[in-house]
Design an enzyme around this catalytic site. Structure first.
Site, PDB file in Angstrom:
ATOM      1  N   PRO A  96       0.815  -1.222   0.000  1.00  0.00           N
ATOM      2  CA  PRO A  96       0.000   0.000   0.000  1.00  0.00           C
ATOM      3  C   PRO A  96       0.848   1.271   0.000  1.00  0.00           C
ATOM      4  O   PRO A  96       0.330   2.348  -0.230  1.00  0.00           O
ATOM      5  CB  PRO A  96      -0.825  -0.101   1.294  1.00  0.00           C
ATOM      6  CG  PRO A  96      -0.362  -1.308   2.009  1.00  0.00           C
ATOM      7  CD  PRO A  96       0.650  -2.026   1.203  1.00  0.00           C
ATOM      8  N   GLU A 123       2.271  -7.073   8.659  1.00  0.00           N
ATOM      9  CA  GLU A 123       2.481  -5.642   8.908  1.00  0.00           C
ATOM     10  C   GLU A 123       3.433  -5.017   7.898  1.00  0.00           C
ATOM     11  O   GLU A 123       3.606  -3.812   7.859  1.00  0.00           O
ATOM     12  CB  GLU A 123       3.038  -5.422  10.320  1.00  0.00           C
ATOM     13  CG  GLU A 123       2.136  -5.933  11.422  1.00  0.00           C
ATOM     14  CD  GLU A 123       0.729  -5.370  11.322  1.00  0.00           C
ATOM     15  OE1 GLU A 123       0.582  -4.141  11.266  1.00  0.00           O
ATOM     16  OE2 GLU A 123      -0.225  -6.169  11.300  1.00  0.00           O
ATOM     17  N   ARG A 160      -3.479  -7.390 -20.691  1.00  0.00           N
ATOM     18  CA  ARG A 160      -4.330  -6.707 -21.673  1.00  0.00           C
ATOM     19  C   ARG A 160      -3.535  -5.808 -22.617  1.00  0.00           C
ATOM     20  O   ARG A 160      -4.001  -5.495 -23.705  1.00  0.00           O
ATOM     21  CB  ARG A 160      -5.403  -5.866 -20.972  1.00  0.00           C
ATOM     22  CG  ARG A 160      -6.408  -6.658 -20.193  1.00  0.00           C
ATOM     23  CD  ARG A 160      -7.423  -5.738 -19.531  1.00  0.00           C
ATOM     24  NE  ARG A 160      -8.140  -4.926 -20.508  1.00  0.00           N
ATOM     25  CZ  ARG A 160      -9.122  -5.362 -21.278  1.00  0.00           C
ATOM     26  NH1 ARG A 160      -9.541  -6.603 -21.179  1.00  0.00           N
ATOM     27  NH2 ARG A 160      -9.711  -4.559 -22.153  1.00  0.00           N
ATOM     28  N   ASP A 175     -10.611   1.326 -24.198  1.00  0.00           N
ATOM     29  CA  ASP A 175     -10.809   1.249 -22.745  1.00  0.00           C
ATOM     30  C   ASP A 175     -10.670   2.618 -22.095  1.00  0.00           C
ATOM     31  O   ASP A 175      -9.882   3.438 -22.536  1.00  0.00           O
ATOM     32  CB  ASP A 175      -9.725   0.363 -22.105  1.00  0.00           C
ATOM     33  CG  ASP A 175     -10.072  -1.112 -22.173  1.00  0.00           C
ATOM     34  OD1 ASP A 175     -11.217  -1.425 -22.491  1.00  0.00           O
ATOM     35  OD2 ASP A 175      -9.175  -1.929 -21.911  1.00  0.00           O
TER      36      ASP A 175
HETATM   37  N1  ADE Z   1      -0.926  -5.048   0.044  1.00  0.00           N
HETATM   38  C1  ADE Z   1      -1.836  -4.676   0.953  1.00  0.00           C
HETATM   39  N2  ADE Z   1      -2.617  -3.689   0.491  1.00  0.00           N
HETATM   40  C2  ADE Z   1      -2.184  -3.407  -0.777  1.00  0.00           C
HETATM   41  C3  ADE Z   1      -2.573  -2.492  -1.761  1.00  0.00           C
HETATM   42  N3  ADE Z   1      -3.569  -1.628  -1.570  1.00  0.00           N
HETATM   43  N4  ADE Z   1      -1.918  -2.489  -2.936  1.00  0.00           N
HETATM   44  C4  ADE Z   1      -0.886  -3.345  -3.129  1.00  0.00           C
HETATM   45  N5  ADE Z   1      -0.465  -4.236  -2.226  1.00  0.00           N
HETATM   46  C5  ADE Z   1      -1.094  -4.278  -1.050  1.00  0.00           C
END
Ligand code: ADE
Length: 257
Positions: A96, A123, A160, A175
């Protein structure tokens, strides 16, 4: 970067290899594998732990909740991949904290010959893995339990973009996000569903009217749902005109301030 000779070879590293094996067999990715335009090798991180308990994680230094994926198994698996398949063009950590996946990133990845995808978990991943990672990619501003679903999303989005994977090239170039414009609405048979009918223009057989209607609908949708896409968009003259009618003075040439 290695010479590109068609197709992309992915090595995915995960503690849930079954998930990627399954997802890699369906849809566009499954088809691309059958035709050889994608090669997918899935590696179980636990095979590279170096201890009999196959321990992939440990408590964070400094304390705090949760577990951290250890660095050495990632370093070992990358060494193994590089020895057996050659040094990859890119090593991507799904997390993330990465930059958000976009059409442009998918297009760029489709140009690579060999990509390694590291799926994070828990984590986080020991920061020392970042020394071998070339980029971190997120699939959106929310936290999932791990990088397996994001890795499958990357595989699909990249597949794709590989010429020959999607039979109808027009459906890829039309697209949303290929240009910064959302897609127009689509309809198929029957012409009436629960009293809702298909717009007359689509039944008219007039190709030029259909083309213009679709363009207008795409601009309208983008304006309503994703006006941010229009701020720096390079619109064609027809789109400029439609936007000028729908949102006078707000966007378009001379009004981009
Ligand atoms: N791992 C946990 N959440 C994620 C996300 N939003 N994008 C990529 N990998 C992740």
């Amino acid at each position: 970067m290695a010479e590109k000779s068609g197709g992309v070879h992915f090595d995915v590293v995960t503690i849930f290899p079954d998930v990627l094996d399954q997802l890699g067999n369906i849809g566009v990715v499954g088809k691309a594998r059958q035709t050889g335009l994608i090669k997918l090798r899935v590696h179980d991180l636990r095979d590279f732990c170096g201890d009999t308990h196959r321990t992939v994680d440990d408590a964070p230094y400094g304390g705090g909740p949760g577990m951290v994926l250890k660095a050495e198994p990632f370093l070992r698996v990358l060494h193994h991949i590089s020895e057996s398949q050659g040094v990859p063009d890119s090593v991507v950590l799904l997390s993330p904290q990465g930059k958000t996946l976009t059409h442009n990133i998918a297009e760029r990845f489709a140009e690579f010959r060999h990509i390694v995808l590291f799926c994070g978990r828990y984590e986080g991943v020991d920061e020392r893995v970042s020394g071998v990672v070339t980029e971190e990619v997120s699939i959106g501003d929310y936290v999932l339990s791990g990088g397996e679903l994001p890795a499958a999303v990357v595989l699909d989005a990249v597949a794709r973009q590989i010429p020959g994977v999607v039979g109808d090239r027009e459906s890829v170039t039309a697209d949303s996000f290929v240009r910064p414009m959302l897609d127009f609405p689509h309809y198929t048979r029957p012409s009436a569903v629960n009293g809702l009918s298909v717009p007359d223009v689509l039944l008219s057989g007039n190709h030029e009217d259909v083309r213009l209607w679709r363009k207008r609908q795409a601009v309208k949708r983008t304006l309503l749902r994703r006006p941010d896409l229009l701020v720096d968009a390079e619109l064609d003259p027809e789109e400029e005109q439609i936007l000028g009618e729908l949102a006078p003075g707000k966007f378009g040439s001379g009004a981009k301030k």
